[in-house]
Each structure stands twice: as structure tokens, then as C-alpha cells.
Design a protein around this motif. Structure first.
Motif, PDB file in Angstrom:
ATOM      1  N   ARG A  77       0.825  -1.227   0.000  1.00 10.42           N
ATOM      2  CA  ARG A  77       0.000   0.000   0.000  1.00 10.42           C
ATOM      3  C   ARG A  77       0.851   1.265   0.000  1.00 10.42           C
ATOM      4  NH1 ARG A  77      -0.596  -2.580   4.762  1.00 10.42           N
ATOM      5  NH2 ARG A  77       0.346  -1.622   6.613  1.00 10.42           N
ATOM      6  N   ILE A 127       2.174  -0.841  -8.144  1.00 16.66           N
ATOM      7  CA  ILE A 127       1.046  -1.769  -8.209  1.00 16.66           C
ATOM      8  C   ILE A 127       0.702  -2.130  -9.646  1.00 16.66           C
ATOM      9  CG2 ILE A 127      -1.409  -2.043  -7.673  1.00 16.66           C
ATOM     10  CD1 ILE A 127      -0.944  -0.389  -5.140  1.00 16.66           C
ATOM     11  N   HIS A 179      -7.768  -0.556  -3.841  1.00 16.03           N
ATOM     12  CA  HIS A 179      -7.712  -1.640  -2.853  1.00 16.03           C
ATOM     13  C   HIS A 179      -6.517  -1.438  -1.916  1.00 16.03           C
ATOM     14  CE1 HIS A 179      -8.632  -5.505  -1.165  1.00 16.03           C
ATOM     15  NE2 HIS A 179      -7.441  -6.001  -1.465  1.00 16.03           N
ATOM     16  N   TRP A 200      -4.768  -3.805  -0.263  1.00 14.43           N
ATOM     17  CA  TRP A 200      -3.821  -4.908  -0.355  1.00 14.43           C
ATOM     18  C   TRP A 200      -3.234  -5.337   0.990  1.00 14.43           C
ATOM     19  CZ3 TRP A 200      -4.714  -7.253  -4.571  1.00 14.43           C
ATOM     20  CH2 TRP A 200      -5.085  -6.552  -5.712  1.00 14.43           C
ATOM     21  N   ASN A 219      -0.604  -7.857   0.657  1.00 12.20           N
ATOM     22  CA  ASN A 219       0.574  -7.373  -0.045  1.00 12.20           C
ATOM     23  C   ASN A 219       0.784  -8.054  -1.404  1.00 12.20           C
ATOM     24  OD1 ASN A 219       1.741  -5.358   1.901  1.00 12.20           O
ATOM     25  ND2 ASN A 219       1.509  -7.119   3.264  1.00 12.20           N
ATOM     26  N   GLU A 263      -1.003 -11.338  -2.142  1.00 11.85           N
ATOM     27  CA  GLU A 263      -2.425 -11.200  -2.443  1.00 11.85           C
ATOM     28  C   GLU A 263      -2.636 -10.764  -3.889  1.00 11.85           C
ATOM     29  OE1 GLU A 263      -6.416  -8.692  -1.027  1.00 11.85           O
ATOM     30  OE2 GLU A 263      -4.441  -8.174  -0.234  1.00 11.85           O
ATOM     31  N   LEU A 264      -1.864  -9.783  -4.346  1.00 11.33           N
ATOM     32  CA  LEU A 264      -1.987  -9.310  -5.725  1.00 11.33           C
ATOM     33  C   LEU A 264      -1.691 -10.434  -6.705  1.00 11.33           C
ATOM     34  CD1 LEU A 264      -2.336  -7.145  -7.873  1.00 11.33           C
ATOM     35  CD2 LEU A 264       0.016  -6.398  -7.445  1.00 11.33           C
TER      36      LEU A 264
END
Length: 448
Positions: free
Chosen positions: A309, A315, A348, A350, A353, A356-357
Motif C-alpha cells: 500500500r 502496483i 484496494h 492490499w 501485499n 495477495e496481488l
């Protein structure tokens, strides 16, 4: 400062051109108007636009002909308009690649909305093209630690500098930030790269088995210290090392000597220690649950990994990388990303982190493989209609196991031997499953 989207308007009717220029300018766009398709071809060779708004019926070259002429040289979305349009013309235009088709007279608000969405799509397409180009040029450490934000650039510099040293390194950070990737980077770039990289997941071992696993046995069964000779020993989940074993480990680190369980003869091993822990380890030290002297011995150098984040600039790059990676793995075309997908991606938080992505991108590709899905549904794990979307049988089994294990841990108030007994498995098997499934006993108990 937010840049205005740049619109090229093409219409042979002067009044219509002037009217559209006034409307779009008042709507916040930067507008340029011309009277013919031939002029547009020359203009587009010299200048970049976000959207083309073009009349269909014009002398010499129609809007449909311009659209076809532009396909090999431009990806700019084209919105076609005509007072003489019909359904077949609209369908043909969209099938040939037009963003959409509007029939005159049109609602000004609808026109502004269409152009705004087309501009967003163009920005996203250009951004993805740039990201793909960047990813294709990555190599070495850049390919392991992907990103261009200031935190990730500092991290790459730290890893490169520390890889050439033999100092002990403690890597901290939230779950999913890539601690093991960093540990591998420290090993692979250093002088021990040709020697073993041995990972000991401290959570996966029952306390009673820890000493044998680490030091080996008198019968010659090698332990982790033996196997890491010449290379790197990576302690993952460092805080789970039994408190009773920590003094012995401290001595081993200081002398590089150890005695296998059941033996009286000391052995030597030349290893570098890299450790990983979550950010709760310092609290464990303060509470006496982890020895302070061992903590200080292992954290000669500390690297704290930034959460995703705080890496907003990275991202999109990671998203593009993972989406392309999984599309290639599952042998399908990369799913098309919309402006709405990009908005959901960036809004989002996350909490899981980078891990997860990565999982969301794999889920998105699997949905596309079945002919549906969207980024929003991949993010939530739910398809339109509210049904949970099972990606694979493996994930369905993992979800079921996670529920059973969490329920057992709760019912036993965190007593792991009792939980293993209820589940009908050994304590070591339970520990291995907890690690594999990414469960955290403390998190489970906090939700009671």
C-alpha cells in the motif's frame, strides 16, 4: 496538476465543429477540430490524442474508412457519429474496432461520459504498453524485486550491497511482502551463490523435533546446519524457534560448531544466517518470549520490507507482470483490463501485499480461461450473482482444510497438540499445514 484529455474532432460541418468544441471545452477537455479525414491522418502522425470523435459521412474519405486506415498505426479510441446511422452501421463500426457509435442528435451528457471513459481506456492501454516494455527489459535483481517506487529502489540497493557481506541479516515485514525473495536475492548475488540455500521454516517443526532437525543425529543423519555448510541457512518465521533451544543456537552462531543429538563429537559448519520475521518479533523480545541476545546476534543488519500500500507506483507494474505471467502459464490471451479494473486495482488496500496481488491475478486469468470474470470478481472471489468462484480443486480443498484447522484451534484455545488430536493428524503435520495454508494461530484466536 491533472492534465486534460486531448480530443480530436473531425467533422465537415463547420457549425457542428464549433458547437462540439464549445461543449467539450466546457466539459473539461482539450479540443482540436479539423474538417476532413485526410487532415486527421496527417495530424495523427505529428500529435498524440486521447480520443478521436469523427463524423461518418464526409467527402473523399468517410469516418469508417478513416477508422480502417488508422488501425495499423494508432490505438487511439475512435468514437463515430452520424445523423444517418442505422443498426447495421453501428454494429459494423464496433466490430471493426470503434470504441462506440453515436447517432445525431445525441445527449450532450452521454457524449461527455463516452469520451471520458474512452480517454481513461486509452490512458490504461498506454500505461500497460509502457509497463510491458519495462518488464521485458528487466533482468537480475530488477526481475526479482519488481518496482520503481523509492522504497523498492532502496531495497534493491540494500540487497545488492549486503549480498557481498557475510553478516547476519534479519528481514522483517508484513505477511506477503516477499521476505523469502529478498533472502534468495542476498544469497544468489553473493559469494555463496554456488553453495546450498537451505530454508528452515520454524513454524513447521514441532518443538520436540526442532533440535534433531537443526543439529542432526549421531547416526549421521544430517541436520540443517550440516546441509547449509558453505552456503546460507534461512530461518523463516524466526519467532517460532523454541525458547529452550535458543541458547544452543546462539552458541552455534558464535562458534560455528554444533553437536548432533546423541553424539559427543562436535562438528563445524560454515554458513551465513538470514532470518525472516513479522513485525511482532520485537514485542516477543520485550515480553521475554524470544531471547534478546539471540535477537541482537541475528539482526546485525535489518531490512524492513515496505507494504504494497506504500508502493502505489509499483502496483500497476506488478499487476501487469503477474497477469502476463499467468496468462502465459495457462496458455491464454492476457485478459483485457478496463478503466474500472484499474480503479479497483489502485483503490484496494492490499492487506496481503504482493502475495495477495499475485493470487488475485491468477484468479483473474483462471476466470478468463473459463470465459468470464472481471478484476472486481477476482478481487472478491465472487462472480456476478453472488456465487463463490472456486478456482481449482486444490484451492477448494485448501479452503476446507483452513476452516477445519481454524475451528480446531479455537475449540482447544490454541493448544496445538489437542488440536492435532481432534483433527486426527500428527502435530508436525498440523504445523506443516498451517504454514502451507498461510494461517496464523494468533490471528485465529483473536477472532474468537
Amino acid at each position: 496538476m491533472i492534465l486534460k484529455s486531448n480530443i480530436l474532432v473531425i467533422d465537415d460541418d463547420r457549425e457542428m465543429r464549433n458547437s462540439l468544441k464549445d461543449l467539450l471545452t466546457s466539459g473539461g477537455f482539450q479540443v482540436e477540430v479539423i474538417s476532413s479525414a485526410q487532415q486527421a491522418l496527417e495530424k495523427l502522425r505529428q500529435q498524440q490524442f486521447d480520443v478521436i470523435l469523427c463524423d461518418v459521412r464526409m467527402p473523399n474519405m468517410s469516418g469508417l474508412e478513416l477508422q480502417k486506415a488508422l488501425q495499423p498505426i494508432s490505438k487511439v479510441p475512435i468514437v463515430l457519429m452520424s445523423a444517418h446511422g442505422d443498426i447495421s452501421m453501428a454494429v459494423s463500426a464496433v466490430q471493426d474496432g470503434a470504441y462506440t457509435f453515436l447517432e445525431k442528435p445525441f445527449d450532450p451528457r452521454r457524449l461527455l461520459g463516452v469520451l471520458s471513459n474512452a480517454a481513461k481506456l486509452n490512458h490504461l492501454t498506454l500505461n500497460n504498453d509502457r509497463l510491458k516494455d519495462r518488464l521485458s527489459k528487466l533482468s537480475g535483481l530488477d526481475k526479482i524485486l519488481i518496482g520503481e517506487s523509492e522504497p523498492i529502489q532502496r531495497l534493491r540497493n540494500d540487497v545488492f550491497d549486503l549480498s557481498h557481506l557475510d553478516s547476519n541479516v534479519l528481514i522483517t515485514g508484513e505477511t506477503g511482502t516477499g521476505k523469502e525473495l529478498v533472502a534468495h536475492g542476498l544469497h544468489d548475488l553473493g559469494g555463496r551463490a554456488s553453495e546450498p540455500f537451505i530454508t528452515l521454516n520454524c513454524v513447521a517443526l514441532a518443538p520436540a523435533q526442532f533440535e534433531e532437525a537443526l543439529f542432526g543425529l549421531a547416526d549421521g543423519t544430517p541436520g540443517y546446519l550440516d546441509r547449509a555448510n558453505g552456503g546460507t541457512l534461512f530461518f523463516d518465521e524466526l519467532g517460532a524457534i523454541p525458547l529452550s533451544l535458543q541458547p544452543k543456537l546462539l552458541r552455534v552462531i558464535e562458534t560455528k560448531e554444533f553437536t548432533p543429538v546423541g553424539s559427543t563429537e562436535a562438528k563445524k559448519s560454515d554458513f551465513r544466517i538470514i532470518s525472516a520475521a513479522n513485525e511482532k518479533l520485537e514485542s516477543a523480545v520485550a515480553n521475554g518470549e524470544f531471547r534478546q541476545d539471540l535477537f541482537f546476534r541475528l539482526n546485525t543488519v535489518m531490512i524492513n520490507l515496505p507494504p504494497l500500500r506504500t508502493r502505489g507506483d509499483d502496483i500497476s507494474l506488478l499487476y501487469t507482470h503477474f497477469l502476463n505471467h499467468f496468462a502465459n502459464s495457462y496458455e491464454i490471451d492476457v485478459p483485457v483490463s478496463t478503466a474500472e479494473d484499474f480503479s479497483a486495482l489502485m483503490s484496494h488496500d492490499w492487506p496481503g501485499n504482493v502475495r495477495e496481488l499475485r493470487n488475485v491475478c491468477e484468479r483473474r486469468v483462471l476466470m478468463a480461461r473459463r470465459g468470464g470474470g472481471s478484476f472486481a470478481s477476482a478481487l472478491s472471489g465472487v462472480v456476478e450473482g453472488g456465487e463463490t468462484y472456486p478456482d481449482t480443486l486444490r484451492e477448494a480443498v485448501a479452503a476446507f482444510e483452513s476452516q477445519l484447522i481454524a475451528r480446531a484451534i479455537k475449540s482447544c484455545d490454541g493448544k496445538m497438540d489437542e488440536a492435532a488430536h481432534i483433527l486426527g493428524i500428527g502435530r508436525r503435520t498440523l504445523n506443516e499445514k498451517i504454514v502451507k495454508l498461510g494461517l496464523n494461530k494468533n490471528d485465529i484466536l483473536e477472532k474468537m
